[in-house]
Design an enzyme around this catalytic site. Structure first.
Site, PDB file in Angstrom:
ATOM      1  N   HIS A 233       0.861  -1.188   0.000  1.00 47.54           N
ATOM      2  CA  HIS A 233       0.000   0.000   0.000  1.00 47.54           C
ATOM      3  C   HIS A 233       0.897   1.237   0.000  1.00 47.54           C
ATOM      4  O   HIS A 233       1.879   1.283   0.735  1.00 47.54           O
ATOM      5  CB  HIS A 233      -0.873  -0.022   1.261  1.00 47.54           C
ATOM      6  CG  HIS A 233      -1.913   1.041   1.290  1.00 47.54           C
ATOM      7  ND1 HIS A 233      -1.645   2.347   1.590  1.00 47.54           N
ATOM      8  CD2 HIS A 233      -3.239   0.985   1.015  1.00 47.54           C
ATOM      9  CE1 HIS A 233      -2.770   3.046   1.517  1.00 47.54           C
ATOM     10  NE2 HIS A 233      -3.754   2.246   1.167  1.00 47.54           N
ATOM     11  N   CYS A 271      -3.837   2.336  -4.588  1.00 44.93           N
ATOM     12  CA  CYS A 271      -4.749   3.121  -3.760  1.00 44.93           C
ATOM     13  C   CYS A 271      -4.873   4.484  -4.427  1.00 44.93           C
ATOM     14  O   CYS A 271      -3.953   5.310  -4.372  1.00 44.93           O
ATOM     15  CB  CYS A 271      -4.220   3.250  -2.334  1.00 44.93           C
ATOM     16  SG  CYS A 271      -5.291   4.312  -1.338  1.00 44.93           S
ATOM     17  N   HIS A 298      -7.850   0.208  -4.257  1.00 44.24           N
ATOM     18  CA  HIS A 298      -8.690   1.035  -3.386  1.00 44.24           C
ATOM     19  C   HIS A 298      -9.185   2.192  -4.245  1.00 44.24           C
ATOM     20  O   HIS A 298      -8.360   2.978  -4.736  1.00 44.24           O
ATOM     21  CB  HIS A 298      -7.867   1.650  -2.249  1.00 44.24           C
ATOM     22  CG  HIS A 298      -7.400   0.671  -1.209  1.00 44.24           C
ATOM     23  ND1 HIS A 298      -6.602   1.052  -0.157  1.00 44.24           N
ATOM     24  CD2 HIS A 298      -7.655  -0.642  -1.051  1.00 44.24           C
ATOM     25  CE1 HIS A 298      -6.358  -0.010   0.606  1.00 44.24           C
ATOM     26  NE2 HIS A 298      -6.984  -1.047   0.087  1.00 44.24           N
ATOM     27  N   ASP A 353     -12.977   2.688  -1.211  1.00 49.64           N
ATOM     28  CA  ASP A 353     -12.158   3.092  -0.080  1.00 49.64           C
ATOM     29  C   ASP A 353     -12.794   4.308   0.569  1.00 49.64           C
ATOM     30  O   ASP A 353     -13.181   5.258  -0.109  1.00 49.64           O
ATOM     31  CB  ASP A 353     -10.747   3.419  -0.573  1.00 49.64           C
ATOM     32  CG  ASP A 353      -9.739   3.450   0.559  1.00 49.64           C
ATOM     33  OD1 ASP A 353     -10.047   2.929   1.643  1.00 49.64           O
ATOM     34  OD2 ASP A 353      -8.647   3.991   0.351  1.00 49.64           O
ATOM     35  N   HIS A 354     -12.919   4.246   1.843  1.00 48.93           N
ATOM     36  CA  HIS A 354     -13.487   5.332   2.644  1.00 48.93           C
ATOM     37  C   HIS A 354     -14.846   5.756   2.085  1.00 48.93           C
ATOM     38  O   HIS A 354     -15.285   5.284   1.041  1.00 48.93           O
ATOM     39  CB  HIS A 354     -12.543   6.543   2.717  1.00 48.93           C
ATOM     40  CG  HIS A 354     -11.197   6.185   3.269  1.00 48.93           C
ATOM     41  ND1 HIS A 354     -10.152   7.056   3.337  1.00 48.93           N
ATOM     42  CD2 HIS A 354     -10.728   5.007   3.778  1.00 48.93           C
ATOM     43  CE1 HIS A 354      -9.096   6.447   3.862  1.00 48.93           C
ATOM     44  NE2 HIS A 354      -9.425   5.208   4.134  1.00 48.93           N
ATOM     45  N   TYR A 371     -15.028   4.790   7.379  1.00 45.46           N
ATOM     46  CA  TYR A 371     -15.552   3.434   7.175  1.00 45.46           C
ATOM     47  C   TYR A 371     -17.021   3.311   7.574  1.00 45.46           C
ATOM     48  O   TYR A 371     -17.440   2.305   8.136  1.00 45.46           O
ATOM     49  CB  TYR A 371     -14.671   2.425   7.912  1.00 45.46           C
ATOM     50  CG  TYR A 371     -13.335   2.258   7.215  1.00 45.46           C
ATOM     51  CD1 TYR A 371     -13.210   1.408   6.115  1.00 45.46           C
ATOM     52  CD2 TYR A 371     -12.217   2.995   7.603  1.00 45.46           C
ATOM     53  CE1 TYR A 371     -12.004   1.274   5.449  1.00 45.46           C
ATOM     54  CE2 TYR A 371     -10.995   2.867   6.937  1.00 45.46           C
ATOM     55  CZ  TYR A 371     -10.906   1.999   5.864  1.00 45.46           C
ATOM     56  OH  TYR A 371      -9.710   1.867   5.186  1.00 45.46           O
TER      57      TYR A 371
HETATM   58  C1  DNO Z   1      -6.685   3.426   5.278  1.00 43.71           C
HETATM   59  C2  DNO Z   1      -6.004   2.252   4.806  1.00 43.71           C
HETATM   60  C3  DNO Z   1      -4.672   1.940   5.450  1.00 43.71           C
HETATM   61  C4  DNO Z   1      -4.156   0.658   4.864  1.00 43.71           C
HETATM   62  C5  DNO Z   1      -2.833   0.220   5.343  1.00 43.71           C
HETATM   63  C6  DNO Z   1      -2.335  -0.929   4.514  1.00 43.71           C
HETATM   64  O1  DNO Z   1      -7.846   3.542   5.120  1.00 43.71           O
HETATM   65  O2  DNO Z   1      -5.949   2.256   3.421  1.00 43.71           O
HETATM   66  O3  DNO Z   1      -4.842   1.756   6.806  1.00 43.71           O
HETATM   67  O4  DNO Z   1      -5.029  -0.367   5.207  1.00 43.71           O
HETATM   68  O5  DNO Z   1      -1.944   1.250   5.282  1.00 43.71           O
HETATM   69  O6  DNO Z   1      -1.267  -1.539   5.130  1.00 43.71           O
END
Ligand code: DNO
Length: 400
Positions: A233, A271, A298, A353-354, A371
């Site tokens: 990531h 991401c 993501h 994501d989020h 989340y």
């Molecule tokens: C945040 C996430 C991070 C991710 C870690 C992966 O929302 O994308 O916490 O899970 O950095 O290791």
């Protein structure tokens, strides 16, 4: 792409039933009860798998198997932690899991200054505001030499901001920055973070990058044997914080880490929100270049500001070209299908994501910033709509 959903385990405010209702078929989860550095026992992995299977959900990606600081600094009990990491991969592989996300960020995992930034429509977003970060770093934490890391205008602005904050605001800012966000790898107090920062700044970027590459040399062979694709990531945000080294922020960083240990198991998490927080990262070009090494996605969007600040925006409304990005990812999946090899990695798992905190989740206890259920469901539904439309256009044009 497979639609997945991040789940923080049995104490998540979102249930597995709700995940099914949102339409995801895969879950992204981790064994957060196991201390960072310990090997993950087969029994615990299997128990989580059974829980998901009872809801007809698969464990698509482990996010994350955290990397202990001793591995990142190559000191202390590094040998034990490496052996444990390899064992976790073997155990995960033995249970049929084939993708593991991890990061190599020093000290703090993802970082924001505001976890409930109110948008014009009163939903709440995550925000990183540079002025607030500098106010914390220079005037509250008083990190040695911090003032040399920022331009005078920014320092002045941060000082004004800091002076205008009352003690509750200062305490909240500190909690947001150093006490750990969902999925983060722990939290610090003031003394703890100061010591951890010093350890990594003393190391510097080159040595830190060398430690990442040494980690790859140690674990990628174990991942290969276990049938696991590792997906690093990126740094979030993708620039230095607290003067710390950063080694997974740009296309150059990704290129270097793939070259350091060439292997199908040495891969990336695309991401969009993290890489996309830098205007000089061209996400679509990165997907085209790193193609088969992208094992996890993501999808989210941000609005960038000139000083490095950003707000997490609507999934389809921000500075990232999400339609273009999904197009590039679908092309990548097509290329994998065309290669004809039986490939358990052919379908790329993505998660919304989020998401904004909205509706009745605003102010509700237990809802993790970024989340929320509704915010992510809205994001997933929008992303699904884009994907379906693109797929329909593609199949119409290939039929004609
Ligand atoms: C945040 C996430 C991070 C991710 C870690 C992966 O929302 O994308 O916490 O899970 O950095 O290791």
């Amino acid at each position: 792409m497979q639609e997945t959903w991040r789940w923080f385990g049995p104490d998540d405010s979102v249930s597995l039933e709700q995940i099914k209702q949102a339409g995801a078929t895969g879950v992204v989860t981790a064994l957060d009860h196991i201390p960072t550095g310990d090997a993950w026992p087969i029994a615990d992995i299997q128990a989580r798998l059974d829980l998901l299977a009872a809801h007809d959900l698969t464990w698509s990606v482990v996010e994350s198997v955290p990397v202990h600081n001793d591995i990142k600094t190559r000191s202390g009990n590094v040998d034990t932690y490496i052996a444990n990491y390899q064992q976790s991969l073997r155990n995960l592989g033995a249970c049929g899991i084939n993708r593991v996300c991890y990061n190599f960020m020093p000290v703090v995992d993802w970082t924001r200054t505001n976890l409930s930034y109110e948008l014009p429509n009163q939903a709440q977003a995550l925000r990183f505001e540079m002025t607030d970060f500098v106010a914390y770093d220079v005037f509250e934490l008083q990190r040695a030499g911090a003032e040399n890391d920022y331009r005078p205008e920014l320092l002045e602005k941060a000082e004004r901001r800091y002076n205008a904050m009352d003690s509750a605001e200062r305490a909240l800012l500190e909690t947001n920055i150093i006490a750990g966000l969902p999925g983060g790898e722990g939290s610090y107090d003031r003394a703890g973070i100061t010591a951890a920062i010093k350890q990594f700044t003393d190391l510097g970027t080159d040595a830190f990058r060398a430690n990442l590459f040494a980690f790859l040399a140690d674990v990628i062979p174990a991942a290969e044997e276990a049938g696991i694709a590792m997906a690093i990531h990126p740094d979030d945000p993708p620039f230095s914080l607290f003067g710390l080294p950063r080694v997974v922020s740009t296309a150059d960083d990704a290129r270097a880490l793939l070259a350091a240990k060439p292997s199908p198991s040495n891969g990336l998490t695309m991401c969009a929100g993290s890489y996309g927080a830098r205007g000089d990262n061209d996400l679509i070009a990165m997907v085209r270049e790193f193609g088969e090494h992208i094992h996890f996605v993501h999808l989210r969007n941000i609005r960038r500001e000139d000083d490095g600040s950003f707000t997490e925006s609507e999934h389809l409304d921000g500075d990232n070209d999400i339609v273009g990005l999904i197009t590039a990812l679908l092309d990548q999946e097509d290329a994998r299908a065309l290669s004809g090899e039986a490939n358990s990695l052919a379908t790329i798992p993505m998660r919304p994501d989020h998401g904004h905190t909205m509706g009745e989740e605003i102010g509700k206890e237990g809802v993790r910033p970024g989340y929320s259920y509704a915010g992510r469901m809205k994001g997933l539904a929008e992303l699904r709509g884009v994907t379906h439309a693109l797929e329909a256009i593609r199949s119409a044009s290939s039929a004609s």
